[in-house]
Design a protein around this motif. Structure first.
Motif, PDB file in Angstrom:
ATOM      1  N   GLU A 102       0.839  -1.211   0.000  1.00 55.83           N
ATOM      2  CA  GLU A 102       0.000   0.000   0.000  1.00 55.83           C
ATOM      3  C   GLU A 102       0.870   1.256   0.000  1.00 55.83           C
ATOM      4  O   GLU A 102       0.531   2.251  -0.646  1.00 55.83           O
ATOM      5  N   LYS A 103       1.973   1.199   0.734  1.00 53.01           N
ATOM      6  CA  LYS A 103       2.879   2.359   0.743  1.00 53.01           C
ATOM      7  C   LYS A 103       3.515   2.560  -0.634  1.00 53.01           C
ATOM      8  O   LYS A 103       3.704   3.692  -1.075  1.00 53.01           O
ATOM      9  N   GLY A 104       3.800   1.444  -1.308  1.00 53.48           N
ATOM     10  CA  GLY A 104       4.344   1.523  -2.671  1.00 53.48           C
ATOM     11  C   GLY A 104       3.341   2.162  -3.629  1.00 53.48           C
ATOM     12  O   GLY A 104       3.696   3.007  -4.458  1.00 53.48           O
ATOM     13  N   VAL A 105       2.078   1.763  -3.499  1.00 49.68           N
ATOM     14  CA  VAL A 105       1.018   2.320  -4.353  1.00 49.68           C
ATOM     15  C   VAL A 105       0.858   3.814  -4.062  1.00 49.68           C
ATOM     16  O   VAL A 105       0.719   4.639  -4.976  1.00 49.68           O
ATOM     17  N   ASN A 106       0.932   4.166  -2.782  1.00 47.28           N
ATOM     18  CA  ASN A 106       0.797   5.580  -2.404  1.00 47.28           C
ATOM     19  C   ASN A 106       1.925   6.423  -3.013  1.00 47.28           C
ATOM     20  O   ASN A 106       1.695   7.513  -3.546  1.00 47.28           O
TER      21      ASN A 106
END
Ligand SMILES: [Fe+2]
Length: 179
Positions: A102-106
């Protein structure tokens, strides 16, 4: 050449296709986590339900970007979806990998928001800020709280059973509250 195209740069068009790929990869990874949670050695139906819903949500994000690409007169180009790497040894481990994803997507959303801003694409900036970035921050908060709860119960035993039952009956808000 699209009739609808106006103030829509190739850089932004390409970045939307890249983001569609990211969302599909996230959906695929969540499907894999859900399957892990449902396996007989893990047997956590509440976690399975949550991650299955997450998979659907990511697929929904991809669809929203596909619709947007078409609305702006861009060309939707889909890529192969990479195979997830199911190297988890516990529920906690799988949820921690979800947080990293999720942090990568953000990070990727923040990058395309900056690109859209540089290209003076106010409409796409609006969409990213009002929907995508907002939801991303909420997901990161929810999954972080889920990890805190898993740590609280040492990721196992009766505590894990109760956490799973709460997820099954009340969903993520029962565990993380409203974010
Ligand atoms: Fe997403």
């Amino acid at each position: 050449m699209s009739l609808a195209k106006q103030n829509f740069s190739n850089v932004v068009e390409d970045s939307i296709n890249e983001q569609i790929s990211q969302e599909m990869a996230a959906s695929h990874a969540y499907l894999s986590i859900a399957a892990f949670m449902a396996s007989d050695g893990v047997a956590l139906p509440g976690f399975e339900k949550f991650f299955r819903e997450q998979a659907d949500e990511e697929r929904g994000h991809a669809q929203k970007l596909i619709d947007y690409q078409n609305k702006r007169g861009g060309q939707v180009i889909l890529q192969a979806v990479p195979a997830p790497d199911p190297e988890w040894n516990s529920a906690k481990n799988a949820v921690e990998s979800a947080l990293q994803m999720e942090k990568g997507v953000n990070k990727s959303l923040l990058r395309i928001e900056a690109l859209a801003d540089e290209n003076n694409d106010a409409e796409f900036v609006r969409l990213l800020r009002s929907e995508f970035l907002k939801e991303q921050v909420e997901s990161i908060s929810e999954i972080s709280k889920l990890i805190t709860q898993l740590n609280r119960v040492s990721g196992d035993g009766l505590g894990l059973y109760l956490l799973d039952q709460t997820l099954l009956e009340h969903g993520i808000h029962g565990v993380a509250g409203e974010v």
